[in-house]
Design a protein around this motif. Structure first.
Motif, mmCIF file in Angstrom:
data_model
loop_
_atom_site.group_PDB
_atom_site.id
_atom_site.type_symbol
_atom_site.label_atom_id
_atom_site.label_comp_id
_atom_site.label_asym_id
_atom_site.label_seq_id
_atom_site.Cartn_x
_atom_site.Cartn_y
_atom_site.Cartn_z
ATOM 1 N N LEU A 161 0.828 -1.203 0.000
ATOM 2 C CA LEU A 161 0.000 0.000 0.000
ATOM 3 C C LEU A 161 0.868 1.260 0.000
ATOM 4 C CD1 LEU A 161 -2.824 -0.911 2.561
ATOM 5 C CD2 LEU A 161 -3.056 -0.693 0.094
ATOM 6 N N GLY A 162 1.918 1.236 0.825
ATOM 7 C CA GLY A 162 2.830 2.375 0.863
ATOM 8 C C GLY A 162 3.513 2.594 -0.469
ATOM 9 N N SER A 163 3.867 1.493 -1.123
ATOM 10 C CA SER A 163 4.492 1.591 -2.444
ATOM 11 C C SER A 163 3.542 2.236 -3.444
ATOM 12 C CB SER A 163 4.895 0.190 -2.917
ATOM 13 O OG SER A 163 5.384 0.220 -4.234
ATOM 14 N N ARG A 164 2.284 1.808 -3.421
ATOM 15 C CA ARG A 164 1.311 2.400 -4.342
ATOM 16 C C ARG A 164 1.073 3.866 -4.009
ATOM 17 N NH1 ARG A 164 -4.532 -0.268 -4.654
ATOM 18 N NH2 ARG A 164 -4.661 0.667 -2.571
ATOM 19 N N LEU A 165 1.067 4.202 -2.720
ATOM 20 C CA LEU A 165 0.880 5.593 -2.296
ATOM 21 C C LEU A 165 1.991 6.476 -2.861
ATOM 22 C CD1 LEU A 165 -0.660 7.625 -0.428
ATOM 23 C CD2 LEU A 165 0.986 7.007 1.351
ATOM 24 N N ILE A 166 3.243 6.017 -2.743
ATOM 25 C CA ILE A 166 4.363 6.791 -3.270
ATOM 26 C C ILE A 166 4.239 6.954 -4.779
ATOM 27 C CG2 ILE A 166 6.860 6.775 -3.642
ATOM 28 C CD1 ILE A 166 7.110 5.364 -0.930
ATOM 29 N N GLN A 167 3.864 5.875 -5.449
ATOM 30 C CA GLN A 167 3.753 5.924 -6.909
ATOM 31 C C GLN A 167 2.668 6.894 -7.352
ATOM 32 O OE1 GLN A 167 3.617 2.117 -8.828
ATOM 33 N NE2 GLN A 167 2.545 2.902 -10.634
ATOM 34 N N GLU A 168 1.482 6.813 -6.732
ATOM 35 C CA GLU A 168 0.373 7.656 -7.160
ATOM 36 C C GLU A 168 0.594 9.119 -6.811
ATOM 37 O OE1 GLU A 168 -3.270 4.396 -7.106
ATOM 38 O OE2 GLU A 168 -3.150 5.881 -5.497
ATOM 39 N N VAL A 169 1.069 9.387 -5.589
ATOM 40 C CA VAL A 169 1.311 10.780 -5.206
ATOM 41 C C VAL A 169 2.474 11.355 -6.014
ATOM 42 C CG1 VAL A 169 1.951 12.327 -3.319
ATOM 43 C CG2 VAL A 169 0.366 10.454 -2.900
ATOM 44 N N GLY A 170 3.459 10.521 -6.309
ATOM 45 C CA GLY A 170 4.563 10.976 -7.152
ATOM 46 C C GLY A 170 4.088 11.372 -8.535
ATOM 47 N N THR A 171 3.184 10.573 -9.109
ATOM 48 C CA THR A 171 2.621 10.907 -10.422
ATOM 49 C C THR A 171 1.846 12.215 -10.362
ATOM 50 O OG1 THR A 171 2.471 8.568 -11.025
ATOM 51 C CG2 THR A 171 1.087 10.106 -12.251
ATOM 52 N N LEU A 172 1.091 12.403 -9.282
ATOM 53 C CA LEU A 172 0.331 13.646 -9.113
ATOM 54 C C LEU A 172 1.270 14.850 -9.001
ATOM 55 C CD1 LEU A 172 -2.411 12.501 -6.575
ATOM 56 C CD2 LEU A 172 -2.779 13.167 -8.957
ATOM 57 N N LEU A 173 2.343 14.696 -8.232
ATOM 58 C CA LEU A 173 3.289 15.806 -8.073
ATOM 59 C C LEU A 173 3.965 16.166 -9.390
ATOM 60 C CD1 LEU A 173 5.034 15.029 -4.658
ATOM 61 C CD2 LEU A 173 3.634 17.016 -5.216
ATOM 62 N N THR A 174 4.332 15.138 -10.146
ATOM 63 C CA THR A 174 4.964 15.403 -11.445
ATOM 64 C C THR A 174 4.004 16.143 -12.363
ATOM 65 O OG1 THR A 174 6.325 13.408 -11.230
ATOM 66 C CG2 THR A 174 6.069 14.339 -13.438
ATOM 67 N N GLY A 175 2.755 15.700 -12.404
ATOM 68 C CA GLY A 175 1.757 16.356 -13.243
ATOM 69 C C GLY A 175 1.443 17.763 -12.787
ATOM 70 N N SER A 176 1.376 17.956 -11.464
ATOM 71 C CA SER A 176 1.059 19.293 -10.949
ATOM 72 C C SER A 176 2.179 20.272 -11.237
ATOM 73 C CB SER A 176 0.784 19.230 -9.444
ATOM 74 O OG SER A 176 1.977 18.976 -8.720
ATOM 75 N N ALA A 177 3.438 19.779 -11.194
ATOM 76 C CA ALA A 177 4.574 20.659 -11.497
ATOM 77 C C ALA A 177 4.521 21.118 -12.946
ATOM 78 C CB ALA A 177 5.882 19.935 -11.213
ATOM 79 N N ARG A 178 4.134 20.217 -13.842
ATOM 80 C CA ARG A 178 4.044 20.584 -15.256
ATOM 81 C C ARG A 178 2.895 21.547 -15.502
ATOM 82 N NH1 ARG A 178 4.687 14.350 -17.305
ATOM 83 N NH2 ARG A 178 6.959 14.177 -17.065
ATOM 84 N N ALA A 179 1.785 21.338 -14.775
ATOM 85 C CA ALA A 179 0.606 22.178 -14.978
ATOM 86 C C ALA A 179 0.655 23.461 -14.156
ATOM 87 C CB ALA A 179 -0.663 21.397 -14.637
ATOM 88 N N GLY A 180 1.573 23.519 -13.188
ATOM 89 C CA GLY A 180 1.652 24.686 -12.321
ATOM 90 C C GLY A 180 0.480 24.810 -11.376
ATOM 91 N N LYS A 181 -0.087 23.661 -10.990
ATOM 92 C CA LYS A 181 -1.229 23.661 -10.070
ATOM 93 C C LYS A 181 -0.918 22.794 -8.856
ATOM 94 C CE LYS A 181 -4.720 24.243 -13.711
ATOM 95 N NZ LYS A 181 -5.942 23.676 -14.328
ATOM 96 N N PRO A 182 -1.432 23.168 -7.681
ATOM 97 C CA PRO A 182 -1.166 22.368 -6.485
ATOM 98 C C PRO A 182 -2.009 21.087 -6.467
ATOM 99 C CG PRO A 182 -2.625 24.187 -5.953
ATOM 100 C CD PRO A 182 -2.213 24.380 -7.383
ATOM 101 N N VAL A 183 -1.579 20.129 -5.660
ATOM 102 C CA VAL A 183 -2.314 18.876 -5.487
ATOM 103 C C VAL A 183 -3.048 18.932 -4.147
ATOM 104 C CG1 VAL A 183 -2.146 16.373 -5.331
ATOM 105 C CG2 VAL A 183 -0.563 17.632 -6.781
#
Length: 235
Positions: free
Chosen positions: A113-135
Motif C-alpha cells: 500500500l505504501g508503495s502504491r501511495l508513493i507511486q500515485e502521489v509521485g505521479t500527481l506531483l509530477t503532473g502538478s509541477a508541469r501544470a503549475g497547479k497544487p495537489v
C-alpha cells in the motif's frame, strides 16, 4: 529548490544511488561549483565535474549561475530538491501490487500500500509541477503506545468502524463531477535501533512489549461481512 522531488526514470534512479553522486546531491543543499564541491568532499575536481554532468543530465541538479573569472567561467550548481524519493514505477515490472493479496494484518500488504501511495502521489506531483497547479492532499501522522495487544486490536476495530462510517457518509458513487480519492490508514510498530549496530533495526519481536501471542491478534472486521468475519492472524 523543491522540498521533495520524485524520481520516476530508472536511469535517474540509478544515477542518484551512486555513492559519489549521492554525496554530491547532499553537498549541493548549498550551491557550489565543481571546485568547491571537490574541496567539500575531498575528491578530484575532474571526477566531481563528471558526476555533476551526469546528475544534470537526469535533472537532479541544475545550473544556478555562471561566474566569470577572467577567461574562465565557473558554473555553480544546486540540487533540484532538498530530498528525493524513488518511485516504485522505476521498477514497474516487479513493484508490489496491493490488490494481489489484500490482508489487513499483513506487514507486506501495508508495504505494498505504501508503495502504491508513493507511486500515485509521485505521479500527481509530477503532473502538478508541469501544470503549475497544487495537489489537494491530506495526511495525519500520530504515535500511540498500546499497553497490550488486546488494546491494539480494540483500537484497530474502532478505527475501522470510524473510517467505514465516514466513507459511507461522504462517498457518492453517482456524483457526475466527483473525483475518486484513496484513503490509506496504516498502523505499525516503530522500529528501534539495536545496540549492537548503528542503523540496524529491531525485529517486531524486539519491541518493548516483547513477542505477542498470535491468539491476541484479532482480524479487523469486514465492513460488509460483519464482525464475525475476522480470523486470527497465523503469523
Amino acid at each position: 529548490m523543491l522540498d521533495v522531488a520524485v524520481i520516476e526514470e530508472p536511469a535517474a534512479a540509478e544515477a542518484s544511488l551512486d555513492p559519489i553522486r549521492s554525496r554530491i546531491l547532499a553537498a549541493l543543499a548549498e550551491p557550489g561549483s565543481a571546485a568547491m564541491l571537490a574541496g567539500r568532499l575531498g575528491l578530484p575536481r575532474q571526477k566531481v565535474n563528471y558526476h555533476l554532468k551526469e546528475l544534470e543530465r537526469h535533472g537532479l541538479v541544475e545550473l544556478v549561475e555562471e561566474r566569470r573569472k577572467g577567461n574562465v567561467a565557473e558554473r555553480v550548481y544546486g540540487a533540484t530538491a532538498a530530498s528525493y524519493v524513488i518511485s516504485p514505477v522505476t521498477m514497474a515490472a516487479v513493484s508490489p501490487d496491493p490488490d494481489r493479496a489484500p490482508d489487513r494484518l499483513s506487514a507486506r500488504w501495508l508495504l505494498a500500500l505504501g508503495s502504491r501511495l508513493i507511486q500515485e502521489v509521485g505521479t500527481l506531483l509530477t503532473g502538478s509541477a508541469r501544470a503549475g497547479k497544487p495537489v489537494a492532499t491530506f495526511a495525519v501522522d500520530a504515535q500511540v503506545r498500546f499497553a497490550s495487544a488486546a488494546d491494539r486490536a480494540a483500537f484497530a476495530e474502532e478505527l475501522t468502524q470510524a473510517v467505514t462510517t465516514l466513507v459511507s457518509r461522504y462517498h457518492d458513487e453517482h456524483a457526475a463531477r466527483g473525483r475518486d480519492h484513496r484513503l490509506v490508514v496504516g498502523l505499525h510498530p516503530i522500529p528501534t535501533a539495536r545496540p549492537d549496530g548503528p542503523g540496524s533495526q529491531d525485529s517486531p519481536e524486539a519491541t518493548p512489549h516483547g513477542p505477542q501471542p498470535a491468539a491476541e491478534t484479532t482480524q479487523l472486521p469486514d465492513p460488509e461481512a460483519g464482525p464475525e468475519a475476522g480470523q486470527e492472524d497465523p503469523r
